[in-house]
Motif scaffolding. Structure first.
Motif: not given
Length: 394
Positions: A123-130, A135-144
């Motif tokens: 989340l601290m690096l979210k502005d750097q997400i390519p 979608e993979s990042v959202r799914e990872f956060i969604k699991k938590i």
């Protein structure tokens, strides 16, 4: 535990460099599984220049290749170690081996064990997400989010229902306002065995006026989004969304550092809410409390949670005056202190003590205690006793 097993464990902890010293104590032949563990651990904990991720040689890096594919390494770690150890090893890999730039690789996220510390980093690096990884990042956060939701949702709903839905009864009959639970329980003695049903002699109805907007509790969550608040922000977001989904209360969600963002409209989806936070930056708590004051319609029916490390970068004296005024007006004010590393408190001790001196309880309690705290606060109970019982007070 047998001596041989104990020595094998120490061998895994100390690495290959300890072979000579430990081999004299017993036969130090590692099993196949232990050998795989040794390779996985050596990839991040090896101290030699040649070993570890990116190394060219095996010296001190276990018996396998020293530059494994990271996604394969993550899969091995999840297979070989308990879940609690996996999260520790993953976090160490990120911090010790400079893997932050790889966190957004889709194949890497798929193999990672959901972990709140890694989520905070992402989340601290979210502005750097390519784009290819969003979608993979959202799914990872969604699991938590789903894991924490399972832990807290039922208890939070129960707590609010127990505290808020004890409505007064009215003599005015209304089918839509019938208290079925009390009507049935009070008329059980009038069960007719021939009809095989209860024949009530008296019906109970809720007072419809007690459910009007003016009589609802307002819960305001004022959430610090400065850099130290990662774990607390995640828990706060999920709790906020649970509360916002309950029609019996009104919920406002405000995020702040030196600026203020009202995130109430994002409360339908905790993942969207989390991505609305901008972790990092300074702190102006006084400014955020001033903003939140506009949502206080009925002080006696307002619960104000300040979720912060209390490291005020703005007007400290002004903040104390404002918090004192809220308390005096009848608002229930609670300071939830920042937590990290699974519940370790992190906060400005001096400011917390001054809050406590104003009669504002400051908690650094584990998330699973929050439903109980919420229920007691809504019921108007003495929270200082909760402090002492849970040993989570300043």
């Amino acid at each position: 535990m047998e001596v041989k097993e104990q020595i094998s464990r120490w061998r895994l902890i100390l690495g290959q460099e300890s072979d000579k010293r430990l081999s004299g104590m017993t036969d130090l032949a590692l099993t196949q599984e232990q050998d795989l563990m040794d390779q996985a651990l050596a990839s991040i904990y090896n101290r030699t220049e040649a070993g570890g991720f990116g190394g060219q040689g095996a010296g001190g890096a276990g018996r396998g290749p020293s530059n494994p594919q990271i996604s394969r390494w993550l899969g091995d770690v999840r297979t070989l170690f308990d879940k609690e150890l996996v999260t520790v090893i993953q976090n160490d890999a990120v911090t010790r081996c400079g893997l932050k730039q790889l966190l957004f690789e889709p194949e890497l996220l798929e193999n990672m064990e959901p972990d709140i510390n890694l989520a905070s980093t992402i989340l601290m690096l979210k502005d750097q997400i390519p784009k290819r990884s969003k979608e993979s990042v959202r799914e990872f956060i969604k699991k938590i989010v789903e894991e924490i939701n399972k832990l807290l949702e039922q208890d939070i709903r129960r707590a609010v229902t127990a505290a808020v839905n004890k409505r007064k009864h009215s003599p005015i009959p209304s089918a839509s306002a019938m208290d079925y639970k009390m009507t049935i329980s009070r008329n059980l003695k009038h069960y007719d065995p021939d009809l095989r049903t209860i024949v009530p002699e008296h019906f109970y109805f809720f007072d419809r006026t007690s459910t009007t907007a003016a009589n609802k509790w307002t819960i305001i969550l004022d959430i610090d989004q400065s850099g130290s608040m990662g774990e607390s922000v995640i828990y706060s977001s999920i709790i906020s969304c649970i509360l916002a989904s309950m029609a019996s209360i009104k919920t406002r969600i405000v995020a702040f550092d030196t600026n203020i963002v009202d995130l109430t409209e994002k409360s339908d989806d905790p993942v969207d809410l989390l991505f609305g936070f901008q972790l990092g930056g300074g702190t102006d708590i006084n400014k955020s409390v001033a903003y939140c004051e506009q949502f206080i319609e009925n002080p006696a029916k307002t619960l104000f949670f300040l979720i912060s490390d209390l490291e005020e970068g703005g007007n400290r004296a002004g903040l104390l005056r404002r918090i004192g005024d809220l308390k005096e007006s009848g608002v229930t004010v609670v300071s939830l202190l920042a937590i990290a590393d699974g519940g370790r408190p992190y906060y400005d001790t001096q400011m917390a003590q001054k809050f406590a001196g104003l009669g504002v309880p400051c908690f650094a309690c584990a998330p699973e205690l929050l439903p109980t705290l919420l229920e007691k606060a809504l019921k108007g109970q003495d929270l200082s006793q909760f402090d002492k019982k849970q040993k989570s007070f300043v």
